[in-house]
Write an enzyme that holds these catalytic residues in place. Structure first.
Site, PDB file in Angstrom:
ATOM      1  N   ASP A 132       0.842  -1.203   0.000  1.00 13.58           N
ATOM      2  CA  ASP A 132       0.000   0.000   0.000  1.00 13.58           C
ATOM      3  C   ASP A 132       0.878   1.255   0.000  1.00 13.58           C
ATOM      4  O   ASP A 132       0.600   2.225  -0.715  1.00 13.58           O
ATOM      5  CB  ASP A 132      -0.913  -0.018   1.231  1.00 13.58           C
ATOM      6  CG  ASP A 132      -1.649  -1.340   1.354  1.00 13.58           C
ATOM      7  OD1 ASP A 132      -2.381  -1.689   0.418  1.00 13.58           O
ATOM      8  OD2 ASP A 132      -1.462  -2.050   2.364  1.00 13.58           O
ATOM      9  N   HIS A 176      -4.670  -3.312   6.530  1.00 10.23           N
ATOM     10  CA  HIS A 176      -4.445  -3.594   5.111  1.00 10.23           C
ATOM     11  C   HIS A 176      -5.784  -4.051   4.521  1.00 10.23           C
ATOM     12  O   HIS A 176      -6.070  -5.235   4.422  1.00 10.23           O
ATOM     13  CB  HIS A 176      -3.382  -4.661   4.909  1.00 10.23           C
ATOM     14  CG  HIS A 176      -3.352  -5.159   3.489  1.00 10.23           C
ATOM     15  ND1 HIS A 176      -2.931  -4.376   2.456  1.00 10.23           N
ATOM     16  CD2 HIS A 176      -3.739  -6.327   2.945  1.00 10.23           C
ATOM     17  CE1 HIS A 176      -3.059  -5.046   1.325  1.00 10.23           C
ATOM     18  NE2 HIS A 176      -3.555  -6.240   1.586  1.00 10.23           N
TER      19      HIS A 176
HETATM   20  P1  NAI Z   1      -2.036 -18.381  -3.908  1.00 12.48           P
HETATM   21  O1  NAI Z   1      -3.383 -18.980  -3.702  1.00 12.48           O
HETATM   22  O2  NAI Z   1      -1.427 -18.333  -5.245  1.00 12.48           O
HETATM   23  O3  NAI Z   1      -1.003 -19.156  -2.956  1.00 12.48           O
HETATM   24  C1  NAI Z   1      -1.260 -19.449  -1.611  1.00 12.48           C
HETATM   25  C2  NAI Z   1      -0.495 -20.709  -1.274  1.00 12.48           C
HETATM   26  O4  NAI Z   1      -0.616 -20.923   0.117  1.00 12.48           O
HETATM   27  C3  NAI Z   1      -1.017 -21.957  -1.989  1.00 12.48           C
HETATM   28  O5  NAI Z   1       0.053 -22.609  -2.659  1.00 12.48           O
HETATM   29  C4  NAI Z   1      -1.549 -22.812  -0.834  1.00 12.48           C
HETATM   30  O6  NAI Z   1      -1.364 -24.202  -1.056  1.00 12.48           O
HETATM   31  C5  NAI Z   1      -0.694 -22.308   0.326  1.00 12.48           C
HETATM   32  N1  NAI Z   1      -1.249 -22.600   1.648  1.00 12.48           N
HETATM   33  C6  NAI Z   1      -2.550 -22.627   2.036  1.00 12.48           C
HETATM   34  N2  NAI Z   1      -2.639 -22.982   3.313  1.00 12.48           N
HETATM   35  C7  NAI Z   1      -1.386 -23.201   3.762  1.00 12.48           C
HETATM   36  C8  NAI Z   1      -0.836 -23.610   5.001  1.00 12.48           C
HETATM   37  N3  NAI Z   1      -1.616 -23.904   6.041  1.00 12.48           N
HETATM   38  N4  NAI Z   1       0.508 -23.735   5.111  1.00 12.48           N
HETATM   39  C9  NAI Z   1       1.295 -23.469   4.050  1.00 12.48           C
HETATM   40  N5  NAI Z   1       0.842 -23.086   2.849  1.00 12.48           N
HETATM   41  C10 NAI Z   1      -0.482 -22.946   2.707  1.00 12.48           C
HETATM   42  O7  NAI Z   1      -2.124 -16.933  -3.237  1.00 12.48           O
HETATM   43  P2  NAI Z   1      -1.120 -15.697  -3.425  1.00 12.48           P
HETATM   44  O8  NAI Z   1      -1.549 -14.899  -4.591  1.00 12.48           O
HETATM   45  O9  NAI Z   1       0.273 -16.198  -3.367  1.00 12.48           O
HETATM   46  O10 NAI Z   1      -1.479 -14.827  -2.132  1.00 12.48           O
HETATM   47  C11 NAI Z   1      -1.209 -15.293  -0.832  1.00 12.48           C
HETATM   48  C12 NAI Z   1      -1.861 -14.398   0.202  1.00 12.48           C
HETATM   49  O11 NAI Z   1      -1.314 -13.094   0.171  1.00 12.48           O
HETATM   50  C13 NAI Z   1      -3.369 -14.217   0.016  1.00 12.48           C
HETATM   51  O12 NAI Z   1      -3.963 -14.325   1.303  1.00 12.48           O
HETATM   52  C14 NAI Z   1      -3.500 -12.816  -0.481  1.00 12.48           C
HETATM   53  O13 NAI Z   1      -4.740 -12.248  -0.144  1.00 12.48           O
HETATM   54  C15 NAI Z   1      -2.371 -12.148   0.269  1.00 12.48           C
HETATM   55  N6  NAI Z   1      -1.921 -10.860  -0.273  1.00 12.48           N
HETATM   56  C16 NAI Z   1      -1.578  -9.877   0.629  1.00 12.48           C
HETATM   57  C17 NAI Z   1      -1.122  -8.660   0.224  1.00 12.48           C
HETATM   58  C18 NAI Z   1      -0.763  -7.598   1.222  1.00 12.48           C
HETATM   59  O14 NAI Z   1      -0.497  -6.475   0.773  1.00 12.48           O
HETATM   60  N7  NAI Z   1      -0.728  -7.830   2.525  1.00 12.48           N
HETATM   61  C19 NAI Z   1      -1.005  -8.350  -1.204  1.00 12.48           C
HETATM   62  C20 NAI Z   1      -1.345  -9.442  -2.091  1.00 12.48           C
HETATM   63  C21 NAI Z   1      -1.795 -10.653  -1.608  1.00 12.48           C
END
Ligand code: NAI
Length: 328
Positions: A159, A187
């Site tokens: 952000d 966030h």
């Molecule tokens: P994604 O769905 O591509 O990857 C998430 C991964 O986490 C998957 O491979 C899944 O198998 C794994 N996962 C699920 N539960 C798990 C557990 N208990 N232990 C280990 N791994 C686990 O999602 P992406 O795009 O990589 O985003 C991840 C997170 O980041 C989302 O929650 C998204 O909302 C968040 N995010 C936060 C931002 C911020 O500014 N704070 C910005 C962009 C995304």
């Protein structure tokens, strides 16, 4: 040579993981002279995909990448961790209520917090990226009573970077001329990007902009809703920019902020600026020698106060909800 630093990444097979791991391994997280041991945590069905990513990491022959381990057991993945990037989370799916979302994430962040408590290194630093990031950080922190509370942080650096870029576009100034911008609060769409203390080449940013309508109706909503705009355009959520922000967050925490500047981090409140103690909320912070401090003494005008309060109210409600679920 320096002792390798153990860096644990959860959700390693996801899209942020794919953008993040290569930059950690190439030295952007900690420094170009710091070797790393990567520990990848994934859920069992994604282990194979994580192995694929590890094969590609091997194929880069990064001089700083000392080892890679993959596990579906938090107790193994966080063993000896110095830095933990908690990226994996349960996304909100259609028809899911907030309570269900918080509960599902409690099932992830509570055991991970406990594993960090029991197995991580004494100097562990935790960044939560997975949403709802601030409240997930609170859940993990509550499960780790032996770890100093301030080691649990949530990411608002994306952000912050988005706000820098929008302000640079509006004023024509290079990003490098902009200092002291602040993201306050959660966030989420209620976050408040504050330019009243920001400086552009030494001049007050709000004075340089001098366009209150742009601030209220363009800048703030553009920054706050940028995630949705990326999904709309790209057909997938921000990944490379989120990974970049995670690198920035930890790099700044470890290596410090530049003189005369600060950054934004979601951190446990000490009660500063009227944010209830213990809430993990975004503040202006300076960092030095691996520790950070909230910038004190900023005057908060009425416009800012209302927006900070609204975001903090949302955080308070999230905290009450996870408390009611027994997650903290
Ligand atoms: P994604 O769905 O591509 O990857 C998430 C991964 O986490 C998957 O491979 C899944 O198998 C794994 N996962 C699920 N539960 C798990 C557990 N208990 N232990 C280990 N791994 C686990 O999602 P992406 O795009 O990589 O985003 C991840 C997170 O980041 C989302 O929650 C998204 O909302 C968040 N995010 C936060 C931002 C911020 O500014 N704070 C910005 C962009 C995304």
């Amino acid at each position: 040579t320096r002792t390798p630093v153990n860096v644990t990444v959860t959700g390693a097979a996801g899209q942020i993981g794919y953008a993040l791991l290569f930059r950690i391994a190439s030295g952007h997280l900690l420094g170009a002279d710091v070797p790393v041991n990567l520990r990848l945590l994934e859920i069992t069905p994604a282990l194979k995909a994580a192995e694929g990513t590890a094969m590609e990491l091997d194929d880069c022959a990064f001089p700083l990448l000392n080892s890679i381990e993959i596990s579906d057991d938090p107790n193994v993945a966080f063993d000896g961790a110095n830095v933990a990037l908690l990226v994996g989370a349960r996304p909100r799916t259609k028809g899911m209520e907030r309570g269900d979302l918080l509960e599902a994430n409690g099932g992830i962040f509570k055991p991970q917090g406990k594993a960090i408590n029991d197995h991580a290194a004494d100097d562990i630093k935790v960044l939560v990226v997975g949403n709802p990031a601030n409240t997930n950080a609170l859940i993990a922190q509550a499960a780790a009573p032996d770890v100093p509370a301030e080691r649990f942080t949530a990411m608002t650096r994306l952000d912050h970077n988005r706000a820098l870029s929008q302000l640079a576009k509006k004023t024509g100034a290079p990003v490098s001329d902009i200092k002291r911008l602040t993201i306050w609060g959660n966030h989420s769409a209620t976050q408040y990007p504050d330019i009243f203390h920001a400086e552009i080449a030494g001049k007050n940013a709000a004075d340089v902009v001098s366009d209150q309508a742009w601030l209220a109706d363009d800048f703030i909503p553009t920054v706050a809703k940028r995630g949705a705009a990326i999904i709309e355009a790209r057909g997938a959520s921000s990944a490379a920019s989120a990974a970049n922000a995670a690198i920035d967050h930890v790099h700044t925490w470890v290596n410090g902020t530049a003189a005369g500047d600060w950054t934004s981090m979601g951190i446990p409140s000490d009660g500063s600026y009227g944010v209830p103690e213990g809430l993990i909320s975004s503040f202006p912070v300076t960092a030095e020698n691996g520790t950070y401090k909230i910038v004190q003494g900023l005057e908060i005008n009425e416009f800012s106060r209302a927006r900070i309060d609204a975001s903090v109210k949302e955080l308070t409600e999230e905290r009450e909800a996870v408390r009611a679920l027994g997650l903290i």
